[in-house]
Design a protein around this motif. Structure first.
Motif, mmCIF file in Angstrom:
data_model
loop_
_atom_site.group_PDB
_atom_site.id
_atom_site.type_symbol
_atom_site.label_atom_id
_atom_site.label_comp_id
_atom_site.label_asym_id
_atom_site.label_seq_id
_atom_site.Cartn_x
_atom_site.Cartn_y
_atom_site.Cartn_z
ATOM 1 N N GLU A 72 0.865 -1.179 0.000
ATOM 2 C CA GLU A 72 0.000 0.000 0.000
ATOM 3 C C GLU A 72 0.905 1.233 0.000
ATOM 4 O O GLU A 72 1.488 1.592 1.020
ATOM 5 N N PHE A 73 1.029 1.835 -1.173
ATOM 6 C CA PHE A 73 1.882 3.011 -1.323
ATOM 7 C C PHE A 73 1.075 4.287 -1.128
ATOM 8 O O PHE A 73 -0.098 4.355 -1.479
ATOM 9 N N ILE A 74 1.760 5.281 -0.595
ATOM 10 C CA ILE A 74 1.190 6.620 -0.487
ATOM 11 C C ILE A 74 2.310 7.607 -0.788
ATOM 12 O O ILE A 74 3.456 7.380 -0.391
ATOM 13 N N ALA A 75 1.983 8.665 -1.521
ATOM 14 C CA ALA A 75 3.012 9.599 -1.988
ATOM 15 C C ALA A 75 2.710 11.026 -1.546
ATOM 16 O O ALA A 75 1.547 11.415 -1.415
ATOM 17 N N TYR A 76 3.784 11.755 -1.356
ATOM 18 C CA TYR A 76 3.710 13.171 -0.983
ATOM 19 C C TYR A 76 4.729 13.931 -1.817
ATOM 20 O O TYR A 76 5.711 13.372 -2.283
ATOM 21 N N LYS A 77 4.468 15.218 -1.958
ATOM 22 C CA LYS A 77 5.469 16.072 -2.580
ATOM 23 C C LYS A 77 5.683 17.286 -1.697
ATOM 24 O O LYS A 77 4.776 17.722 -0.976
ATOM 25 N N LEU A 78 6.900 17.797 -1.752
ATOM 26 C CA LEU A 78 7.225 19.015 -1.030
ATOM 27 C C LEU A 78 6.753 20.202 -1.843
ATOM 28 O O LEU A 78 6.935 20.239 -3.065
ATOM 29 N N LEU A 79 6.160 21.144 -1.173
ATOM 30 C CA LEU A 79 5.711 22.365 -1.825
ATOM 31 C C LEU A 79 6.889 23.315 -2.002
ATOM 32 O O LEU A 79 7.915 23.183 -1.336
ATOM 33 N N SER A 80 6.727 24.267 -2.871
ATOM 34 C CA SER A 80 7.779 25.276 -3.096
ATOM 35 C C SER A 80 7.609 26.401 -2.085
ATOM 36 O O SER A 80 7.047 27.450 -2.390
ATOM 37 N N THR A 81 8.082 26.157 -0.881
ATOM 38 C CA THR A 81 7.989 27.151 0.186
ATOM 39 C C THR A 81 9.377 27.401 0.769
ATOM 40 O O THR A 81 10.300 26.599 0.573
ATOM 41 N N SER A 82 9.511 28.488 1.497
ATOM 42 C CA SER A 82 10.810 28.792 2.111
ATOM 43 C C SER A 82 11.194 27.723 3.132
ATOM 44 O O SER A 82 12.380 27.426 3.302
ATOM 45 N N LYS A 83 10.222 27.106 3.760
ATOM 46 C CA LYS A 83 10.489 26.039 4.724
ATOM 47 C C LYS A 83 11.164 24.844 4.054
ATOM 48 O O LYS A 83 11.945 24.125 4.682
ATOM 49 N N ASN A 84 10.896 24.643 2.780
ATOM 50 C CA ASN A 84 11.422 23.490 2.038
ATOM 51 C C ASN A 84 12.648 23.813 1.186
ATOM 52 O O ASN A 84 13.140 22.953 0.470
ATOM 53 N N GLU A 85 13.115 25.049 1.263
ATOM 54 C CA GLU A 85 14.194 25.500 0.385
ATOM 55 C C GLU A 85 15.410 24.577 0.380
ATOM 56 O O GLU A 85 15.969 24.286 -0.673
ATOM 57 N N ALA A 86 15.823 24.110 1.545
ATOM 58 C CA ALA A 86 17.022 23.278 1.645
ATOM 59 C C ALA A 86 16.883 21.981 0.849
ATOM 60 O O ALA A 86 17.875 21.444 0.359
ATOM 61 N N TYR A 87 15.676 21.499 0.704
ATOM 62 C CA TYR A 87 15.445 20.258 -0.039
ATOM 63 C C TYR A 87 15.167 20.532 -1.512
ATOM 64 O O TYR A 87 15.571 19.770 -2.378
ATOM 65 N N ASN A 88 14.463 21.612 -1.797
ATOM 66 C CA ASN A 88 14.072 21.925 -3.169
ATOM 67 C C ASN A 88 15.204 22.500 -4.009
ATOM 68 O O ASN A 88 15.159 22.434 -5.228
ATOM 69 N N GLU A 89 16.242 23.046 -3.388
ATOM 70 C CA GLU A 89 17.293 23.712 -4.156
ATOM 71 C C GLU A 89 18.153 22.759 -4.975
ATOM 72 O O GLU A 89 18.788 23.162 -5.918
ATOM 73 N N LYS A 90 18.155 21.474 -4.638
ATOM 74 C CA LYS A 90 18.999 20.510 -5.343
ATOM 75 C C LYS A 90 18.219 19.714 -6.397
ATOM 76 O O LYS A 90 18.623 18.635 -6.775
ATOM 77 N N LEU A 91 17.124 20.247 -6.863
ATOM 78 C CA LEU A 91 16.233 19.495 -7.744
ATOM 79 C C LEU A 91 16.802 19.151 -9.116
ATOM 80 O O LEU A 91 16.544 18.087 -9.635
ATOM 81 N N GLU A 92 17.508 20.035 -9.744
ATOM 82 C CA GLU A 92 18.059 19.861 -11.084
ATOM 83 C C GLU A 92 16.994 19.430 -12.090
ATOM 84 O O GLU A 92 16.159 20.215 -12.462
ATOM 85 N N ASP A 93 16.978 18.162 -12.537
ATOM 86 C CA ASP A 93 16.049 17.719 -13.584
ATOM 87 C C ASP A 93 14.671 17.317 -13.056
ATOM 88 O O ASP A 93 13.759 17.083 -13.836
ATOM 89 N N GLU A 94 14.540 17.181 -11.767
ATOM 90 C CA GLU A 94 13.270 16.742 -11.182
ATOM 91 C C GLU A 94 12.279 17.901 -11.120
ATOM 92 O O GLU A 94 12.658 19.060 -10.985
ATOM 93 N N LYS A 95 11.008 17.582 -11.201
ATOM 94 C CA LYS A 95 9.974 18.607 -11.136
ATOM 95 C C LYS A 95 9.622 18.969 -9.706
ATOM 96 O O LYS A 95 9.247 20.097 -9.422
ATOM 97 N N PHE A 96 9.738 17.998 -8.806
ATOM 98 C CA PHE A 96 9.421 18.239 -7.397
ATOM 99 C C PHE A 96 10.082 17.169 -6.544
ATOM 100 O O PHE A 96 10.471 16.115 -7.048
ATOM 101 N N VAL A 97 10.219 17.463 -5.270
ATOM 102 C CA VAL A 97 10.736 16.473 -4.328
ATOM 103 C C VAL A 97 9.565 15.615 -3.881
ATOM 104 O O VAL A 97 8.535 16.127 -3.440
ATOM 105 N N TYR A 98 9.717 14.308 -4.009
ATOM 106 C CA TYR A 98 8.658 13.389 -3.604
ATOM 107 C C TYR A 98 9.142 12.485 -2.481
ATOM 108 O O TYR A 98 10.341 12.301 -2.271
ATOM 109 N N ILE A 99 8.179 11.934 -1.790
ATOM 110 C CA ILE A 99 8.411 10.905 -0.780
ATOM 111 C C ILE A 99 7.361 9.841 -1.034
ATOM 112 O O ILE A 99 6.168 10.141 -1.109
ATOM 113 N N LEU A 100 7.814 8.619 -1.193
ATOM 114 C CA LEU A 100 6.914 7.502 -1.432
ATOM 115 C C LEU A 100 7.083 6.509 -0.283
ATOM 116 O O LEU A 100 8.183 6.038 -0.023
#
Length: 152
Positions: A72-100
């Motif tokens: 049973e999988f469930i997925a989340y994505k990080l929003l583009s917020t200042s709180k998430n900046e440290a994770y979102n800044e290394k995205l390169e080719d990805e559209k969003f940071v996900y967690i599955l």
């Protein structure tokens, strides 16, 4: 072998055994970063099939022996917020940071290696693994070590 015993000796005393429930992990994650649940259709079929294969063979499934039909999988994505900046800044080719998450095996994957390590550590480790120096304990300790040494 020597590294295994050094890891255990150096880190085991810092660990308090006990698994966190998925709900506890999600609460912790929601406090740490801004996330929203996303449908599994956000991913390609190839990616999802690959994750089923990975979850079947994951160390978290070693004792359960679940098949992909049991998952049973469930997925989340990080929003583009200042709180998430440290994770979102290394995205390169990805559209969003996900967690599955796979809910029964505790398998987790993210395209943010740092976040994945943090989640694995937050999920905790069981008493049996802790007391018996299992492969999962070594995996757990290696996650702590990699996060501490910024190897992500």
């Amino acid at each position: 072998m020597k590294q295994r015993y050094e890891f255990i000796r150096n880190y085991k005393s810092q660990i308090i055994p006990g698994f966190k429930s998925f709900e506890e992990t999600l609460k912790w994650l929601s406090e740490k970063v801004d996330i929203i649940e996303i449908p599994l259709s956000s991913f390609t079929n190839f990616f999802l099939e690959s994750q089923k294969f990975n979850a079947i063979n994951a160390i978290t499934n070693n004792n359960l022996h679940l098949s992909s039909e049991d998952f049973e999988f469930i997925a989340y994505k990080l929003l583009s917020t200042s709180k998430n900046e440290a994770y979102n800044e290394k995205l390169e080719d990805e559209k969003f940071v996900y967690i599955l998450f796979e809910l029964r095996t505790r398998y987790v994957i993210s395209n943010s290696a740092k976040l994945q390590l943090e989640i694995v550590i937050q999920q905790g480790i069981g008493q049996y693994d802790y007391e018996n120096n299992t492969e999962y304990l070594l995996y757990y300790i290696s996650c702590i070590d990699r996060l501490k040494n910024k190897e992500y």
